[in-house]
Motif scaffolding. Structure first.
Motif, mmCIF file in Angstrom:
data_model
loop_
_atom_site.group_PDB
_atom_site.id
_atom_site.type_symbol
_atom_site.label_atom_id
_atom_site.label_comp_id
_atom_site.label_asym_id
_atom_site.label_seq_id
_atom_site.Cartn_x
_atom_site.Cartn_y
_atom_site.Cartn_z
ATOM 1 N N GLU A 19 0.834 -1.208 0.000
ATOM 2 C CA GLU A 19 0.000 0.000 0.000
ATOM 3 C C GLU A 19 0.869 1.259 0.000
ATOM 4 O O GLU A 19 0.633 2.194 -0.773
ATOM 5 N N VAL A 20 1.880 1.287 0.870
ATOM 6 C CA VAL A 20 2.733 2.474 0.945
ATOM 7 C C VAL A 20 3.469 2.702 -0.366
ATOM 8 O O VAL A 20 3.531 3.829 -0.884
ATOM 9 N N LEU A 21 4.024 1.638 -0.937
ATOM 10 C CA LEU A 21 4.785 1.782 -2.178
ATOM 11 C C LEU A 21 3.899 2.145 -3.364
ATOM 12 O O LEU A 21 4.378 2.691 -4.360
ATOM 13 N N SER A 22 2.612 1.858 -3.259
ATOM 14 C CA SER A 22 1.681 2.152 -4.347
ATOM 15 C C SER A 22 1.138 3.577 -4.290
ATOM 16 O O SER A 22 0.463 4.013 -5.225
ATOM 17 N N LYS A 23 1.417 4.313 -3.201
ATOM 18 C CA LYS A 23 0.832 5.642 -3.019
ATOM 19 C C LYS A 23 1.911 6.687 -2.761
ATOM 20 O O LYS A 23 2.022 7.238 -1.660
ATOM 21 N N PRO A 24 2.725 6.978 -3.772
ATOM 22 C CA PRO A 24 3.808 7.941 -3.564
ATOM 23 C C PRO A 24 3.324 9.349 -3.235
ATOM 24 O O PRO A 24 4.065 10.140 -2.657
ATOM 25 N N GLU A 25 2.074 9.665 -3.594
ATOM 26 C CA GLU A 25 1.566 10.990 -3.275
ATOM 27 C C GLU A 25 1.309 11.158 -1.778
ATOM 28 O O GLU A 25 1.351 12.273 -1.253
ATOM 29 N N GLN A 26 1.059 10.053 -1.070
ATOM 30 C CA GLN A 26 0.860 10.105 0.376
ATOM 31 C C GLN A 26 2.126 9.779 1.155
ATOM 32 O O GLN A 26 2.275 10.207 2.307
ATOM 33 N N PHE A 27 3.024 9.034 0.519
ATOM 34 C CA PHE A 27 4.238 8.587 1.206
ATOM 35 C C PHE A 27 5.438 8.944 0.323
ATOM 36 O O PHE A 27 5.791 8.210 -0.603
ATOM 37 N N SER A 28 6.049 10.064 0.610
ATOM 38 C CA SER A 28 7.097 10.628 -0.238
ATOM 39 C C SER A 28 8.436 9.917 -0.058
ATOM 40 O O SER A 28 8.774 9.442 1.036
ATOM 41 N N SER A 29 9.216 9.893 -1.143
ATOM 42 C CA SER A 29 10.567 9.327 -1.116
ATOM 43 C C SER A 29 11.642 10.358 -0.802
ATOM 44 O O SER A 29 12.836 10.052 -0.865
ATOM 45 N N ALA B 131 36.044 16.438 6.603
ATOM 46 C CA ALA B 131 35.519 15.690 5.456
ATOM 47 C C ALA B 131 34.638 16.583 4.584
ATOM 48 O O ALA B 131 34.689 16.526 3.348
ATOM 49 N N LEU B 132 33.840 17.434 5.228
ATOM 50 C CA LEU B 132 32.976 18.345 4.468
ATOM 51 C C LEU B 132 33.794 19.289 3.595
ATOM 52 O O LEU B 132 33.411 19.599 2.466
ATOM 53 N N SER B 133 34.946 19.729 4.110
ATOM 54 C CA SER B 133 35.775 20.642 3.338
ATOM 55 C C SER B 133 36.343 19.975 2.090
ATOM 56 O O SER B 133 36.659 20.648 1.107
ATOM 57 N N GLU B 134 36.459 18.654 2.108
ATOM 58 C CA GLU B 134 36.882 17.914 0.913
ATOM 59 C C GLU B 134 35.712 17.700 -0.037
ATOM 60 O O GLU B 134 35.843 17.840 -1.253
ATOM 61 N N LEU B 135 34.561 17.374 0.513
ATOM 62 C CA LEU B 135 33.409 17.033 -0.317
ATOM 63 C C LEU B 135 32.914 18.207 -1.162
ATOM 64 O O LEU B 135 32.376 18.008 -2.257
ATOM 65 N N VAL B 136 33.118 19.434 -0.683
ATOM 66 C CA VAL B 136 32.655 20.587 -1.455
ATOM 67 C C VAL B 136 33.462 20.761 -2.744
ATOM 68 O O VAL B 136 33.070 21.544 -3.628
ATOM 69 N N LYS B 137 34.550 20.015 -2.884
ATOM 70 C CA LYS B 137 35.354 20.078 -4.099
ATOM 71 C C LYS B 137 34.788 19.183 -5.213
ATOM 72 O O LYS B 137 35.314 19.165 -6.322
ATOM 73 N N GLY B 138 33.732 18.452 -4.891
ATOM 74 C CA GLY B 138 33.155 17.529 -5.860
ATOM 75 C C GLY B 138 31.870 18.041 -6.473
ATOM 76 O O GLY B 138 31.636 19.245 -6.579
ATOM 77 N N PHE B 139 30.985 17.090 -6.840
ATOM 78 C CA PHE B 139 29.775 17.416 -7.578
ATOM 79 C C PHE B 139 28.526 16.910 -6.853
ATOM 80 O O PHE B 139 27.544 16.529 -7.477
ATOM 81 N N GLY B 140 28.564 16.865 -5.521
ATOM 82 C CA GLY B 140 27.425 16.347 -4.771
ATOM 83 C C GLY B 140 26.338 17.383 -4.565
ATOM 84 O O GLY B 140 26.382 18.500 -5.077
ATOM 85 N N GLY B 141 25.335 16.990 -3.775
ATOM 86 C CA GLY B 141 24.298 17.914 -3.366
ATOM 87 C C GLY B 141 23.113 18.031 -4.290
ATOM 88 O O GLY B 141 22.265 18.903 -4.104
ATOM 89 N N VAL B 142 23.007 17.172 -5.290
ATOM 90 C CA VAL B 142 21.904 17.255 -6.254
ATOM 91 C C VAL B 142 21.017 16.021 -6.112
ATOM 92 O O VAL B 142 21.499 14.917 -5.869
ATOM 93 N N GLN B 143 19.730 16.200 -6.278
ATOM 94 C CA GLN B 143 18.764 15.115 -6.109
ATOM 95 C C GLN B 143 19.001 13.983 -7.102
ATOM 96 O O GLN B 143 19.284 14.208 -8.277
ATOM 97 N N ALA B 144 18.899 12.764 -6.606
ATOM 98 C CA ALA B 144 18.969 11.584 -7.466
ATOM 99 C C ALA B 144 17.627 10.862 -7.420
ATOM 100 O O ALA B 144 16.739 11.202 -6.634
ATOM 101 N N VAL B 145 17.486 9.844 -8.243
ATOM 102 C CA VAL B 145 16.187 9.230 -8.483
ATOM 103 C C VAL B 145 15.572 8.634 -7.219
ATOM 104 O O VAL B 145 14.354 8.646 -7.051
ATOM 105 N N LEU B 146 16.394 8.128 -6.306
ATOM 106 C CA LEU B 146 15.869 7.483 -5.109
ATOM 107 C C LEU B 146 15.021 8.422 -4.268
ATOM 108 O O LEU B 146 14.032 8.006 -3.671
#
Length: 416
Positions: free
Chosen positions: A60-70, A84-99
């Protein structure tokens, strides 16, 4: 399996810290069983979420993405420090992925995956899969023993996903390691120095992926990188920075997901077939049961135990009233052990009548790579039956990895 996204640390907050959940992760099944017996939903502190444990509730939950957001599908266990954060900002992170996408954003990000992992694409890759499987098993078949996870269950999916993504073979090992370091950083307790080392490898992977994406803009090929570039950045102009970030984020997600799911299933199918010798001997006698064995392995030990969903509006689920922003953990693995759906659910039985399981998700976020993972396991079992019918567990003290991202043995020692 739904496609896995490592949440980028630029999105994390201190509230994500909580008690070490490793003991629960190594064996969550008693908690799942208790939750299925209870009325309504059960709140599990280790998860910081309401546990959705019964098969029909999971569906039920997986069938109703409008009620149960990913939107917060995967929450990290550990917050990286400043170094570690000071290293990570040198990359390309921070953008939404499909999951973690919903609605049209999810459909747009999923399209290149669906095309790149279509049955036709997977079929075209099977000669490569078979050749690599034969070579890997052949490399240790004469030794009489092997540690299965390191020698086979990890390398084969790495080579296969690298091939489909479109890597030069020389880049595959480093790319897989970089993806694994992202998992380590967010789901393993590391020292500051270890966090920094992991962050540097993650950034190196992101720059590698960015280089591939920009190269494919001018030189498209029959691979998943090209599919990503075409779908997420239509046109022929040079990729913008935002487009590059989105492509890199989703390729990184795919790289880890495409590796971990098959690795987990290759580990658990062999483990459970050999734990009960009758199951392995039956499979050797009746190779036509290979497909059933794969489905049973996925049901019995879901490769991905589950993902979170966030409630978008007040709703009642299984008699429990939920409010907006409540968090659920949707346990695919628990659904597979639901007695209402399976006779003797806690027994591994490859003769079990076929039943569509939820181990690779359901609905819009159902795993687009499940067919690829199953084909790798099918080819593997067919080779093992033919070449190593005397296969057995060399050690029965098997420890499962302390994570819900992939349910697999840490090590699996075999002999023949």
């Amino acid at each position: 399996m739904p496609v896995l996204q490592i949440l980028y640390v630029t999105h994390l907050t201190r509230e994500h810290r909580r008690v070490n959940p490793q003991a629960f992760y190594r064996d969550p099944y008693p908690v799942y069983a208790e939750a299925r017996r209870a009325r309504g939903l059960t709140f599990v502190p280790e998860l910081g979420a309401w546990l959705v444990s019964r098969r029909e509730d999971v569906r039920e939950v997986l069938s109703k993405p409008e009620q149960f957001s990913s939107a917060r599908a995967l929450r990290p266990d550990y917050l990286p420090g400043r170094a570690a954060l000071s290293e990570l900002v040198k990359g390309f992170g921070g953008v939404q992925a499909v999951l973690t996408a919903d609605g049209e954003a999810h459909r747009r990000l999923r399209r290149p995956l669906s095309r790149g992992l279509s049955p036709a694409r997977v079929a075209a890759a099977l000669p490569f899969v078979t050749a690599r499987a034969e070579a890997l098993i052949g490399s240790f078949a004469g030794d009489g023993q092997v540690e299965w996870m390191e020698a086979y269950a990890r390398p084969l999916p790495a080579d296969v996903i690298g091939h489909l993504i479109g890597f030069d073979p020389a880049d595959t090992h480093g790319a897989i390691r970089g993806a694994q370091r992202a998992e380590d950083l967010l789901f393993t307790e590391l020292t500051e120095a270890e966090q920094v080392d992991a962050a540097k490898e993650i950034v190196a992977l992101q720059h590698l992926l960015d280089g591939y994406a920009r190269a494919r803009r001018g030189d498209p090929r029959d691979d998943l990188i090209t599919e990503m570039v075409r779908d997420l950045a239509p046109g022929s102009d040079d990729l913008t920075l935002d487009q590059r970030k989105e492509i890199v984020s989703n390729l990184q997600n795919l790289l880890l997901a495409g590796h971990l799911t098959a690795t987990a299933l290759l580990g658990t199918v062999v483990l459970n077939l050999l734990r009960d010798r009758r199951q392995w001997e039956l499979l050797c006698e009746k190779p036509e049961l290979v497909s059933a064995a794969i489905e049973e392995a996925a049901r019995f030990e879901a490769p991905i135990q589950g993902f979170r969903r966030t409630v978008t509006t007040k709703v009642t689920l299984s008699g429990t009233e939920l409010n907006e922003n409540d968090v659920l953990f949707v346990a695919f693995a628990s659904a597979g052990r639901d007695a209402d759906a399976n006779a003797r659910p806690d027994e591994f039985d490859i003769t079990r009548p076929a039943l569509r399981n939820l181990s690779f998700g359901h609905g819009p976020h159902g795993c687009p790579g499940s067919h690829l993972a199953k084909e790798q396991v099918r080819i593997t079992l067919e080779i093992l039956i033919r070449d190593l019918p005397g296969l057995r567990l060399a050690r029965t003290d098997v420890t499962m990895a302390p994570t819900l991202i992939h349910r697999s043995p840490e090590e699996l020692f075999l002999a023949w």
